[in-house]
Write a protein that holds these residues in place. Structure first.
Motif, PDB file in Angstrom:
ATOM      1  N   GLU A  92     -11.722 -21.220  66.141  1.00 14.70           N
ATOM      2  CA  GLU A  92     -11.531 -22.222  65.090  1.00 14.70           C
ATOM      3  C   GLU A  92     -11.125 -23.588  65.643  1.00 14.70           C
ATOM      4  O   GLU A  92     -11.068 -24.580  64.899  1.00 14.70           O
ATOM      5  CB  GLU A  92     -10.491 -21.740  64.070  1.00 14.70           C
ATOM      6  CG  GLU A  92      -9.073 -21.575  64.601  1.00 14.70           C
ATOM      7  CD  GLU A  92      -8.807 -20.162  65.112  1.00 14.70           C
ATOM      8  OE1 GLU A  92      -7.622 -19.771  65.151  1.00 14.70           O
ATOM      9  OE2 GLU A  92      -9.784 -19.464  65.477  1.00 14.70           O
ATOM     10  N   GLN A 137     -19.914 -18.366  63.503  1.00 13.95           N
ATOM     11  CA  GLN A 137     -18.907 -17.320  63.324  1.00 13.95           C
ATOM     12  C   GLN A 137     -19.583 -15.965  63.144  1.00 13.95           C
ATOM     13  O   GLN A 137     -20.601 -15.853  62.450  1.00 13.95           O
ATOM     14  CB  GLN A 137     -18.013 -17.618  62.115  1.00 13.95           C
ATOM     15  CG  GLN A 137     -16.933 -16.552  61.891  1.00 13.95           C
ATOM     16  CD  GLN A 137     -15.838 -17.008  60.957  1.00 13.95           C
ATOM     17  OE1 GLN A 137     -15.169 -18.005  61.212  1.00 13.95           O
ATOM     18  NE2 GLN A 137     -15.641 -16.282  59.849  1.00 13.95           N
ATOM     19  N   ASN A 168      -7.892 -16.405  58.895  1.00 18.73           N
ATOM     20  CA  ASN A 168      -8.144 -17.043  57.603  1.00 18.73           C
ATOM     21  C   ASN A 168      -8.777 -18.426  57.738  1.00 18.73           C
ATOM     22  O   ASN A 168      -9.100 -19.058  56.721  1.00 18.73           O
ATOM     23  CB  ASN A 168      -6.833 -17.167  56.827  1.00 18.73           C
ATOM     24  CG  ASN A 168      -6.263 -15.802  56.455  1.00 18.73           C
ATOM     25  OD1 ASN A 168      -6.999 -14.909  56.035  1.00 18.73           O
ATOM     26  ND2 ASN A 168      -4.960 -15.644  56.612  1.00 18.73           N
ATOM     27  N   ALA A 169      -8.938 -18.893  58.964  1.00 20.12           N
ATOM     28  CA  ALA A 169      -9.562 -20.204  59.170  1.00 20.12           C
ATOM     29  C   ALA A 169     -10.996 -20.172  58.663  1.00 20.12           C
ATOM     30  O   ALA A 169     -11.727 -19.199  58.873  1.00 20.12           O
ATOM     31  CB  ALA A 169      -9.527 -20.583  60.646  1.00 20.12           C
ATOM     32  N   LEU A 170     -11.406 -21.240  57.983  1.00 15.35           N
ATOM     33  CA  LEU A 170     -12.742 -21.302  57.414  1.00 15.35           C
ATOM     34  C   LEU A 170     -13.800 -21.306  58.516  1.00 15.35           C
ATOM     35  O   LEU A 170     -13.614 -21.915  59.576  1.00 15.35           O
ATOM     36  CB  LEU A 170     -12.895 -22.554  56.555  1.00 15.35           C
ATOM     37  CG  LEU A 170     -12.017 -22.621  55.288  1.00 15.35           C
ATOM     38  CD1 LEU A 170     -12.221 -23.953  54.589  1.00 15.35           C
ATOM     39  CD2 LEU A 170     -12.341 -21.464  54.358  1.00 15.35           C
TER      40      LEU A 170
END
Length: 343
Positions: A11, A115, A153-155
């Motif tokens: 991230e 990702q 939880n990082a986008l």
């Protein structure tokens, strides 16, 4: 404030991000001696100043892959310290020989991000340049590496996968200034075979094998100042094993290829590369090569030959993938590259 560096996680990367890597390294004859102690490397041009001068160079450069490892090692703290695995290479060019006394540093640009579906890691694509003390690019390449996320939880970033050339065009290969194979000594080189003696589609069994020892691969990784945790810290993997640096396997396979390709003196480009399966201490590395293409160059007596170098743990020579299109379990490395060889 924390003063230590935990490394970048997936991230932390941004498309277009430029990274100037720390700790330039001045190479010496020690690099050559250690490289030849770690691998069965015997190519004459990288072993003898007299042989190199007879081929038009001012002296014997350090092995092309030694220069690659130095440049690669600079990038690890910023790119792959938290890597799960280094996945592949493309668009590699060796632009200038590296001689003892040269100082190398590296810089990289993030050119792609994706990702993974598990949300726990992602693939980072970087284009890296290795530069000497004059600011000249001595080599450049693209690699992609799977990196862990720290904050699950990082986008996820927008997926960008770079469009990479499948082959470095032979007319774009950089031939070292002065290289001339018209006075090439085949006796000193160790084999009589020139480019015309090889046929496209020919498969060469390099016969020999090297069993990898824990101490050797860790010494090699330290030599290149590669700090990736998976290579040193046995607690970093669930199986408690240290993953062998993929470049160590590349160098082993390249050195083994001397038997049958002794006159493939210099690496000019890397078209593609994949670390198909992990390698661990105790594995015995063997190699075979398929001749993929041949091309002329502008240098006197110098040809370019495109090769597929495959490192295995002892599988059948010429066997690469199964019916499902996936690499066979005993295949460690699939490297598509250009070499310079007497015509």
């Amino acid at each position: 404030m924390a003063k230590t560096n935990p490394g970048n996680f997936f991230e932390d990367y941004r498309l277009g991000q430029r990274i100037d890597h720390a700790v330039p390294r001045t190479v010496s004859g020690g690099e050559r001696a250690l490289y030849h102690a770690l691998y069965p490397a015997r190519h004459a041009l990288h072993s003898s100043d007299d042989f190199a001068r007879a081929c038009g160079l001012p002296a014997s450069p350090i092995d092309d892959l030694a220069a690659f490892h130095v440049a690669f090692g600079k990038t690890v703290p910023d790119v792959s310290l938290n890597a799960v695995a280094n996945l592949g290479y493309a668009e590699g060019r060796f632009r200038k020989p590296v001689f003892p006394g040269d100082t190398l540093r590296s810089t990289s640009e993030v050119i792609g991000l994706k990702q993974n579906s598990n949300g726990k890691s992602g693939v980072v694509y970087v284009r890296t340049e290795g530069l000497n003390q004059k600011g000249e690019v001595v080599l450049d390449y693209v690699r992609w590496v799977m990196v862990r996320k720290h904050d699950l939880n990082a986008l996820a970033p927008e997926t960008v996968i770079p469009d990479l050339a499948k082959v470095v065009p032979p007319d774009s290969l950089v031939i070292p200034e002065g290289l001339d194979f018209t006075r090439y000594d085949f006796t000193l080189a160790g084999e009589p075979h020139r480019m015309a003696d090889y046929e496209v589609g020919e498969v060469i069994d390099h016969v020999d094998g090297v069993t990898v020892e824990e101490a050797e691969h860790m010494l090699a990784t330290r030599l290149w100042q590669n700090t990736a945790k998976v290579h040193f810290d046995a607690t970093n993997r669930a199986d408690g094993k240290r993953l062998i640096y993929g470049g160590h396997v590349i160098s082993l396979a390249r050195a083994l290829s001397f038997n049958g390709l002794a006159n493939a003196q210099m690496i000019a480009g890397i078209n593609a590369g994949a670390h198909a399966n992990p390698c661990f201490a105790g594995d015995t590395v063997r190699a075979w090569t398929e001749v993929l293409d041949k091309a002329e160059t502008s240098a006197p007596g110098v040809g370019a030959m495109r090769l597929r170098l495959v490192a295995t743990k002892g599988g059948e020579v010429g066997a690469l993938k199964g019916a499902d299109g996936k690499y066979l379990a005993d295949v460690l490395l699939d490297l598509d590259y250009w070499v310079l060889i007497p015509v």
